[in-house]
Motif scaffolding. Structure first.
Motif, PDB file in Angstrom:
ATOM      1  N   ASP A   1       3.520  -0.646  -3.868  1.00 29.73           N
ATOM      2  CA  ASP A   1       2.613   0.457  -4.186  1.00 29.73           C
ATOM      3  C   ASP A   1       2.011   0.301  -5.576  1.00 29.73           C
ATOM      4  O   ASP A   1       0.794   0.450  -5.761  1.00 29.73           O
ATOM      5  CB  ASP A   1       3.364   1.781  -4.093  1.00 29.73           C
ATOM      6  CG  ASP A   1       2.523   2.951  -4.591  1.00 29.73           C
ATOM      7  OD1 ASP A   1       1.500   3.254  -3.952  1.00 29.73           O
ATOM      8  OD2 ASP A   1       2.890   3.547  -5.626  1.00 29.73           O
ATOM      9  N   LEU A   2       2.838  -0.016  -6.561  1.00 34.60           N
ATOM     10  CA  LEU A   2       2.356  -0.090  -7.946  1.00 34.60           C
ATOM     11  C   LEU A   2       1.268  -1.139  -8.100  1.00 34.60           C
ATOM     12  O   LEU A   2       0.211  -0.890  -8.700  1.00 34.60           O
ATOM     13  CB  LEU A   2       3.528  -0.396  -8.881  1.00 34.60           C
ATOM     14  CG  LEU A   2       4.573   0.716  -9.032  1.00 34.60           C
ATOM     15  CD1 LEU A   2       5.800   0.193  -9.766  1.00 34.60           C
ATOM     16  CD2 LEU A   2       3.979   1.909  -9.762  1.00 34.60           C
ATOM     17  N   PHE A   3       1.505  -2.336  -7.563  1.00 40.59           N
ATOM     18  CA  PHE A   3       0.527  -3.410  -7.747  1.00 40.59           C
ATOM     19  C   PHE A   3      -0.685  -3.247  -6.835  1.00 40.59           C
ATOM     20  O   PHE A   3      -1.764  -3.767  -7.136  1.00 40.59           O
ATOM     21  CB  PHE A   3       1.195  -4.772  -7.550  1.00 40.59           C
ATOM     22  CG  PHE A   3       2.020  -5.216  -8.742  1.00 40.59           C
ATOM     23  CD1 PHE A   3       1.887  -4.596  -9.964  1.00 40.59           C
ATOM     24  CD2 PHE A   3       2.929  -6.256  -8.635  1.00 40.59           C
ATOM     25  CE1 PHE A   3       2.636  -4.998 -11.069  1.00 40.59           C
ATOM     26  CE2 PHE A   3       3.678  -6.683  -9.722  1.00 40.59           C
ATOM     27  CZ  PHE A   3       3.539  -6.036 -10.935  1.00 40.59           C
ATOM     28  N   THR A   4      -0.533  -2.532  -5.726  1.00 40.30           N
ATOM     29  CA  THR A   4      -1.713  -2.198  -4.917  1.00 40.30           C
ATOM     30  C   THR A   4      -2.613  -1.252  -5.696  1.00 40.30           C
ATOM     31  O   THR A   4      -3.846  -1.395  -5.703  1.00 40.30           O
ATOM     32  CB  THR A   4      -1.292  -1.582  -3.580  1.00 40.30           C
ATOM     33  OG1 THR A   4      -0.568  -2.562  -2.823  1.00 40.30           O
ATOM     34  CG2 THR A   4      -2.506  -1.124  -2.780  1.00 40.30           C
ATOM     35  N   ARG A   5      -2.006  -0.281  -6.361  1.00 40.08           N
ATOM     36  CA  ARG A   5      -2.787   0.637  -7.191  1.00 40.08           C
ATOM     37  C   ARG A   5      -3.475  -0.086  -8.349  1.00 40.08           C
ATOM     38  O   ARG A   5      -4.490   0.381  -8.869  1.00 40.08           O
ATOM     39  CB  ARG A   5      -1.878   1.751  -7.728  1.00 40.08           C
ATOM     40  CG  ARG A   5      -1.399   2.696  -6.652  1.00 40.08           C
ATOM     41  CD  ARG A   5      -0.216   3.532  -7.105  1.00 40.08           C
ATOM     42  NE  ARG A   5      -0.536   4.377  -8.263  1.00 40.08           N
ATOM     43  CZ  ARG A   5       0.367   5.088  -8.927  1.00 40.08           C
ATOM     44  NH1 ARG A   5       1.645   5.047  -8.554  1.00 40.08           N
ATOM     45  NH2 ARG A   5      -0.007   5.837  -9.945  1.00 40.08           N
ATOM     46  N   MET A   6      -2.945  -1.227  -8.744  1.00 43.50           N
ATOM     47  CA  MET A   6      -3.537  -1.984  -9.847  1.00 43.50           C
ATOM     48  C   MET A   6      -4.550  -3.017  -9.372  1.00 43.50           C
ATOM     49  O   MET A   6      -5.039  -3.821 -10.167  1.00 43.50           O
ATOM     50  CB  MET A   6      -2.439  -2.638 -10.692  1.00 43.50           C
ATOM     51  CG  MET A   6      -1.489  -1.628 -11.331  1.00 43.50           C
ATOM     52  SD  MET A   6      -0.302  -2.343 -12.501  1.00 43.50           S
ATOM     53  CE  MET A   6      -1.328  -2.431 -13.980  1.00 43.50           C
ATOM     54  N   GLY A   7      -4.847  -3.018  -8.065  1.00 46.82           N
ATOM     55  CA  GLY A   7      -5.943  -3.858  -7.602  1.00 46.82           C
ATOM     56  C   GLY A   7      -5.623  -4.870  -6.540  1.00 46.82           C
ATOM     57  O   GLY A   7      -6.516  -5.585  -6.085  1.00 46.82           O
ATOM     58  N   GLY A   8      -4.400  -4.960  -6.094  1.00 43.25           N
ATOM     59  CA  GLY A   8      -4.048  -5.936  -5.074  1.00 43.25           C
ATOM     60  C   GLY A   8      -3.897  -5.306  -3.705  1.00 43.25           C
ATOM     61  O   GLY A   8      -4.188  -4.130  -3.492  1.00 43.25           O
ATOM     62  N   SER A   9      -3.435  -6.104  -2.759  1.00 42.04           N
ATOM     63  CA  SER A   9      -3.158  -5.611  -1.407  1.00 42.04           C
ATOM     64  C   SER A   9      -1.939  -6.338  -0.875  1.00 42.04           C
ATOM     65  O   SER A   9      -1.691  -7.495  -1.209  1.00 42.04           O
ATOM     66  CB  SER A   9      -4.354  -5.840  -0.479  1.00 42.04           C
ATOM     67  OG  SER A   9      -4.647  -7.228  -0.368  1.00 42.04           O
ATOM     68  N   SER A  10      -1.157  -5.638  -0.027  1.00 39.92           N
ATOM     69  CA  SER A  10       0.068  -6.247   0.478  1.00 39.92           C
ATOM     70  C   SER A  10       0.187  -6.027   1.971  1.00 39.92           C
ATOM     71  O   SER A  10      -0.371  -5.075   2.531  1.00 39.92           O
ATOM     72  CB  SER A  10       1.298  -5.667  -0.239  1.00 39.92           C
ATOM     73  OG  SER A  10       1.468  -4.300   0.064  1.00 39.92           O
ATOM     74  N   GLU A  11       0.950  -6.909   2.594  1.00 38.83           N
ATOM     75  CA  GLU A  11       1.186  -6.827   4.034  1.00 38.83           C
ATOM     76  C   GLU A  11       2.568  -7.395   4.318  1.00 38.83           C
ATOM     77  O   GLU A  11       2.916  -8.495   3.857  1.00 38.83           O
ATOM     78  CB  GLU A  11       0.133  -7.632   4.796  1.00 38.83           C
ATOM     79  CG  GLU A  11       0.349  -7.657   6.299  1.00 38.83           C
ATOM     80  CD  GLU A  11      -0.590  -8.621   6.993  1.00 38.83           C
ATOM     81  OE1 GLU A  11      -0.612  -8.615   8.243  1.00 38.83           O
ATOM     82  OE2 GLU A  11      -1.292  -9.390   6.290  1.00 38.83           O
ATOM     83  N   LEU A  12       3.371  -6.639   5.076  1.00 38.95           N
ATOM     84  CA  LEU A  12       4.653  -7.149   5.537  1.00 38.95           C
ATOM     85  C   LEU A  12       4.447  -7.958   6.807  1.00 38.95           C
ATOM     86  O   LEU A  12       3.878  -7.464   7.786  1.00 38.95           O
ATOM     87  CB  LEU A  12       5.631  -5.997   5.799  1.00 38.95           C
ATOM     88  CG  LEU A  12       6.324  -5.400   4.572  1.00 38.95           C
ATOM     89  CD1 LEU A  12       7.093  -4.142   4.953  1.00 38.95           C
ATOM     90  CD2 LEU A  12       7.254  -6.415   3.922  1.00 38.95           C
ATOM     91  N   THR A  13       4.879  -9.210   6.775  1.00 40.25           N
ATOM     92  CA  THR A  13       4.738 -10.106   7.915  1.00 40.25           C
ATOM     93  C   THR A  13       6.122 -10.561   8.356  1.00 40.25           C
ATOM     94  O   THR A  13       7.138 -10.216   7.751  1.00 40.25           O
ATOM     95  CB  THR A  13       3.889 -11.324   7.538  1.00 40.25           C
ATOM     96  OG1 THR A  13       4.626 -12.143   6.616  1.00 40.25           O
ATOM     97  CG2 THR A  13       2.570 -10.893   6.890  1.00 40.25           C
ATOM     98  N   GLU A  14       6.161 -11.363   9.411  1.00 36.00           N
ATOM     99  CA  GLU A  14       7.446 -11.894   9.868  1.00 36.00           C
ATOM    100  C   GLU A  14       8.080 -12.780   8.806  1.00 36.00           C
ATOM    101  O   GLU A  14       9.307 -12.876   8.720  1.00 36.00           O
ATOM    102  CB  GLU A  14       7.251 -12.684  11.162  1.00 36.00           C
ATOM    103  CG  GLU A  14       6.926 -11.814  12.373  1.00 36.00           C
ATOM    104  CD  GLU A  14       6.914 -12.608  13.655  1.00 36.00           C
ATOM    105  OE1 GLU A  14       7.202 -13.826  13.596  1.00 36.00           O
ATOM    106  OE2 GLU A  14       6.616 -12.016  14.708  1.00 36.00           O
ATOM    107  N   GLU A  15       7.257 -13.431   7.988  1.00 33.95           N
ATOM    108  CA  GLU A  15       7.790 -14.321   6.953  1.00 33.95           C
ATOM    109  C   GLU A  15       8.294 -13.542   5.746  1.00 33.95           C
ATOM    110  O   GLU A  15       9.235 -13.955   5.078  1.00 33.95           O
ATOM    111  CB  GLU A  15       6.715 -15.320   6.509  1.00 33.95           C
ATOM    112  CG  GLU A  15       7.246 -16.401   5.586  1.00 33.95           C
ATOM    113  CD  GLU A  15       6.215 -17.474   5.302  1.00 33.95           C
ATOM    114  OE1 GLU A  15       6.598 -18.562   4.822  1.00 33.95           O
ATOM    115  OE2 GLU A  15       5.017 -17.233   5.547  1.00 33.95           O
ATOM    116  N   GLY A  16       7.647 -12.421   5.451  1.00 34.85           N
ATOM    117  CA  GLY A  16       8.025 -11.648   4.272  1.00 34.85           C
ATOM    118  C   GLY A  16       6.858 -10.789   3.810  1.00 34.85           C
ATOM    119  O   GLY A  16       6.038 -10.332   4.618  1.00 34.85           O
TER     120      GLY A  16
END
Length: 455
Positions: free
Chosen positions: A302-317
């Protein structure tokens, strides 16, 4: 303190790496204590092997517990053969325990020492003498323990073990560290009456967020981790999040189970690698990121998404990608203070101001982290200022220079993040990262070359 300077490598391209971070320090040291107090042998698999966890293992060995290395790669147990086999035994003294500067060791083991049959002397690094321990000492005395500390409320100290502790209800001010509460809960099942811990911190104004920062317990996710691990080991625990009384935790007396536990990756140690993706506009995959966890590091998403990134949980991690620009952040980090150094480093590279709140307790960690971060960011040309309970950081072009770490592992990793985009950053005593992240510089170099990174 080392005089050696590590030239933090500059990223010439957006990072693109797949990383396996080592196991969680917090989970490893809790697992070791619970395994030592169990009725049957157990395994702690894929543990973090760092200075803090080795000190914990050695401390338990000094108290008579068997902690054996198991490195059989042919093990069929999930998590592989890299493990500690823990063999419970009658706790004994006299003993000497070196805590280094590990908060978990200096706070978790004195309650265990009350269960021995002799004197246990605790000592550590010079900085450990300055870290608050009075809450644990006073609470143990209230529960019937005899402890000599010459009135310091800090190390060095001697516990007079009597083979057991009555236990019962105790009040403690845990405003400085959630570890005060976890320390009492972990040994609570072995006390004759179990333990009921009541947090009674005196409230103070926090400088504008509307929360009584001085009175609340910091880093609550770490207490939730303690509660979950106690329950998994067979303990009966009542906690506020279960609808119970606020700021009160109860552990019933009873036997603990020897377990075969696989330690999660240390999500807080993923912080500099995720930050690398954010500040370079690249992509980092952290392998085996759990979908459900009590670790505070999970809030990095959440913190780094708010700072401009994006994240996704995948089967790998967890796949995290920087968005090409870094935004400032206004956030209360009270529950996740250990993430603040790297978050502050990212904030120093942002295009808009940041305010980090709720972290006054960082002044009594491995060093005064608020003062250190402000000093070192400003020494590189930044604009950071301490507030009553945190930091404000304004955009300003940075330049190279020496970043002092004050023998604090999280300051060293924060400096490495700055060095990715600022020429000439030199990190003093980067070896302090061995406290929780062995071979950090090797992992960092591998990330920048795109080599699969394994901790």
């Amino acid at each position: 303190m080392s005089d050696l300077l590590w030239p933090a490598p500059r990223a010439t391209d957006p990072v693109d790496a797949v990383i396996t971070v080592p196991g969680s320090k917090s989970a490893t040291n809790r697992a070791l204590v619970l395994a030592a107090l169990a009725d049957d042998p157990g395994f702690v698999r894929r543990p973090l092997r760092s200075r803090d966890t080795l000190l914990m293992a050695d401390g338990l060995r000094a108290l008579g517990i068997g902690v054996e290395d198991t490195l059989n790669s042919s093990s069929g147990v999930p998590g592989g053969g890299d493990a500690w086999r823990v063999l419970p035994a009658p706790l004994k003294g006299p003993a000497q325990v070196d805590v280094g500067n590990a908060g978990t060791v200096m706070r978790f083991l004195p309650p265990v020492a009350t269960l021995t049959d002799g004197l246990v002397r605790f000592d550590g690094d010079p900085r450990s003498y300055e870290r608050p321990l009075g809450g644990v000492i006073s609470a143990l005395r209230d529960l019937g323990a005899r402890i000599e500390d010459d009135g310091r409320g800090a190390l060095p100290l001697t516990v007079h073990g009597t083979g057991g502790l009555v236990g019962g209800t105790v009040s403690v001010d845990a405003s400085f560290s959630s570890q005060f509460i976890s320390a009492l809960l972990l040994s609570g099942p072995r006390f004759q009456q179990g333990v009921e811990v009541r947090h009674t911190g005196a409230a103070r104004t926090d400088g504008g967020s509307g929360r009584e920062a001085g009175g609340s317990v910091p880093s609550l996710p770490h207490i939730r981790m303690t509660v979950e691990m106690l329950r998994a080991a067979g303990a009966r625990v009542d906690a506020p999040e279960d609808g119970g009384e606020p700021d009160v935790w109860r552990v019933a007396p009873g036997a603990l189970l020897g377990r075969d536990l696989v330690v999660e990756p240390d999500l807080s140690n993923a912080a500099p690698f995720l930050a690398a993706a954010l500040v370079t506009g690249g992509t980092v995959v952290i392998r085996d990121w759990p979908r459900r966890t009590a670790q505070p590091g999970d809030q990095l998403r959440d913190l780094f998404t708010r700072m401009g990134g994006s994240s996704e949980l995948t089967e790998e991690g967890l796949r995290f990608t920087g968005g090409g620009s870094v935004h400032g952040l206004d956030a209360d980090l009270h529950e996740v203070g250990e993430l603040a150094p790297v978050v502050a480093a990212v904030a120093a590279l942002a295009g808009s101001p940041s305010t980090l709140r709720g972290i006054a307790h960082l002044r009594v960690h491995e060093t005064d982290r608020l003062a250190a971060l402000a000093n070192e960011i400003n020494a590189l040309g930044g604009d950071a200022a301490e507030t009553e309970d945190g930091l404000t950081i304004n955009p300003r072009p940075l330049h190279g220079g020496v970043f002092h770490t004050y023998e604090d592992h999280r300051l060293a990793t924060a400096a490495a993040v700055l060095g990715l985009v600022v020429d000439g950053v030199q990190v003093e005593n980067v070896a302090t990262t061995a406290k929780t992240l062995p071979d950090f510089t090797g992992l960092w170099d591998a990330m920048l070359t795109g080599t699969p990174v394994r901790g």
